[in-house]
Design a protein around this motif. Sequence first.
Motif, mmCIF file in Angstrom:
data_model
loop_
_atom_site.group_PDB
_atom_site.id
_atom_site.type_symbol
_atom_site.label_atom_id
_atom_site.label_comp_id
_atom_site.label_asym_id
_atom_site.label_seq_id
_atom_site.Cartn_x
_atom_site.Cartn_y
_atom_site.Cartn_z
ATOM 1 N N ALA A 70 0.817 -1.213 0.000
ATOM 2 C CA ALA A 70 0.000 0.000 0.000
ATOM 3 C C ALA A 70 0.850 1.261 0.000
ATOM 4 C CB ALA A 70 -0.934 -0.002 1.211
ATOM 5 N N ALA A 71 2.006 1.211 0.647
ATOM 6 C CA ALA A 71 2.854 2.400 0.758
ATOM 7 C C ALA A 71 3.863 2.519 -0.382
ATOM 8 C CB ALA A 71 3.604 2.377 2.093
ATOM 9 N N CYS A 72 4.469 1.407 -0.751
ATOM 10 C CA CYS A 72 5.587 1.440 -1.701
ATOM 11 C C CYS A 72 5.229 0.921 -3.085
ATOM 12 C CB CYS A 72 6.754 0.610 -1.165
ATOM 13 S SG CYS A 72 7.315 1.102 0.479
ATOM 14 N N GLY A 73 4.093 0.276 -3.226
ATOM 15 C CA GLY A 73 3.704 -0.291 -4.506
ATOM 16 C C GLY A 73 4.066 -1.761 -4.612
ATOM 17 N N LYS A 74 3.391 -2.452 -5.509
ATOM 18 C CA LYS A 74 3.580 -3.902 -5.643
ATOM 19 C C LYS A 74 4.980 -4.268 -6.081
ATOM 20 C CE LYS A 74 -1.234 -5.127 -6.635
ATOM 21 N NZ LYS A 74 -2.161 -5.732 -7.620
ATOM 22 N N GLN A 75 5.549 -3.514 -7.030
ATOM 23 C CA GLN A 75 6.844 -3.918 -7.557
ATOM 24 C C GLN A 75 7.958 -3.779 -6.524
ATOM 25 O OE1 GLN A 75 7.669 -2.146 -11.381
ATOM 26 N NE2 GLN A 75 6.249 -3.500 -12.407
ATOM 27 N N VAL A 76 7.917 -2.720 -5.723
ATOM 28 C CA VAL A 76 8.922 -2.551 -4.675
ATOM 29 C C VAL A 76 8.794 -3.665 -3.644
ATOM 30 C CG1 VAL A 76 9.727 -1.074 -2.805
ATOM 31 C CG2 VAL A 76 9.095 -0.059 -4.986
ATOM 32 N N ALA A 77 7.576 -3.914 -3.167
ATOM 33 C CA ALA A 77 7.359 -4.957 -2.163
ATOM 34 C C ALA A 77 7.721 -6.335 -2.708
ATOM 35 C CB ALA A 77 5.910 -4.937 -1.694
ATOM 36 N N ASN A 78 7.330 -6.627 -3.935
ATOM 37 C CA ASN A 78 7.635 -7.929 -4.528
ATOM 38 C C ASN A 78 9.126 -8.122 -4.734
ATOM 39 O OD1 ASN A 78 4.947 -8.586 -4.618
ATOM 40 N ND2 ASN A 78 4.683 -8.151 -6.803
ATOM 41 N N THR A 79 9.816 -7.033 -5.072
ATOM 42 C CA THR A 79 11.261 -7.125 -5.295
ATOM 43 C C THR A 79 11.983 -7.530 -4.020
ATOM 44 O OG1 THR A 79 11.240 -5.495 -7.066
ATOM 45 C CG2 THR A 79 13.325 -5.839 -5.951
ATOM 46 N N PHE A 80 11.645 -6.892 -2.897
ATOM 47 C CA PHE A 80 12.312 -7.242 -1.651
ATOM 48 C C PHE A 80 11.806 -8.560 -1.079
ATOM 49 C CE2 PHE A 80 13.330 -2.536 -1.197
ATOM 50 C CZ PHE A 80 14.668 -2.730 -1.514
ATOM 51 N N SER A 81 10.624 -9.002 -1.472
ATOM 52 C CA SER A 81 10.175 -10.338 -1.086
ATOM 53 C C SER A 81 10.965 -11.403 -1.832
ATOM 54 C CB SER A 81 8.686 -10.502 -1.389
ATOM 55 O OG SER A 81 7.914 -9.686 -0.548
ATOM 56 N N SER A 82 11.245 -11.137 -3.110
ATOM 57 C CA SER A 82 12.032 -12.081 -3.903
ATOM 58 C C SER A 82 13.484 -12.095 -3.463
ATOM 59 C CB SER A 82 11.956 -11.697 -5.385
ATOM 60 O OG SER A 82 10.628 -11.776 -5.846
#
Length: 298
Positions: free
Chosen positions: A37-49
Amino acid sequence: MKSFSTAFGVAAFASTVAGHGYITSPQPREPGDAMIAACGKQVANTFSSDINGNIQGVLQIAPSQSDYDADKCNIWTCKGMQFDDNTDNVQSWTAGEKVPMKVNIAAPHTGTANVSIIDTASSSPIGEPLIAWSVYASTATGVQANQTSFDVTIPSDLGSKCSTAGACTLQWWWDSREADQTYESCVDFTVGGSGSGSSSGSSSGSAQAATSTQAAASSTKAASSASATATAATTPVNNVLTTSAAATAAASSTATPSQGSSSTLPEEFTAEQFISWFKQVTGVTNARRSLRSHPRAF
């Protein structure tokens, strides 16, 4: 509480982030729905990966994403990972307690590093770093044992600043000018009472909603909006911008300095040792006045 449900693979970011380092103990913050919600899907997904990834790689693309909110994400603190995703993982410590920490260095890059307590409302350090290295994860000498396994002591002068869950984090900060990359990792915690100084790392099973005991500051948000175009002229260190002269001098020293020398910094140093070293290197006699004239630099 974390309920991360989006897909992890994002091809647009695959070439911008590679594994480098992250805290493994105590349990650090992780991405989740609040981060999306704060950083966007791509930022969150990148650090999850790739939990070990660097901030600069993400910022090559993040500002162009419609769901990236620089102010809410606050990416220069905890890489944008949000407390609301980690409310079930808050450590409970006491003043004076010695906390053992472990860090995974997936790929070394010569730089500087420290562990500090961060006021999450202002995204600024509280007091001096609990531990610091003038040379960290050197590609010349390799990663030293005391850089991946070490203790920090919880200060006894915090008062009630960190008594509420979400008000403070313990942040590991590694900045490599050699690679032009910055890595962070945060542990949420609360502090109450005074301790005996024994090692601990217990986790609290519940947490209160995050509130702040200090007024919010805007300096880190300014650094966040400027970070996408950051150059060698400035270096982000512990949520402020450090002048390249000081950062380069610290990061370029590959020799292991002697603990007793005033002309070289030890790998772990205090503010007084830094001031003494600064006088030796620059020839400035009134080092304290010189440093105060550039408050954003330190």
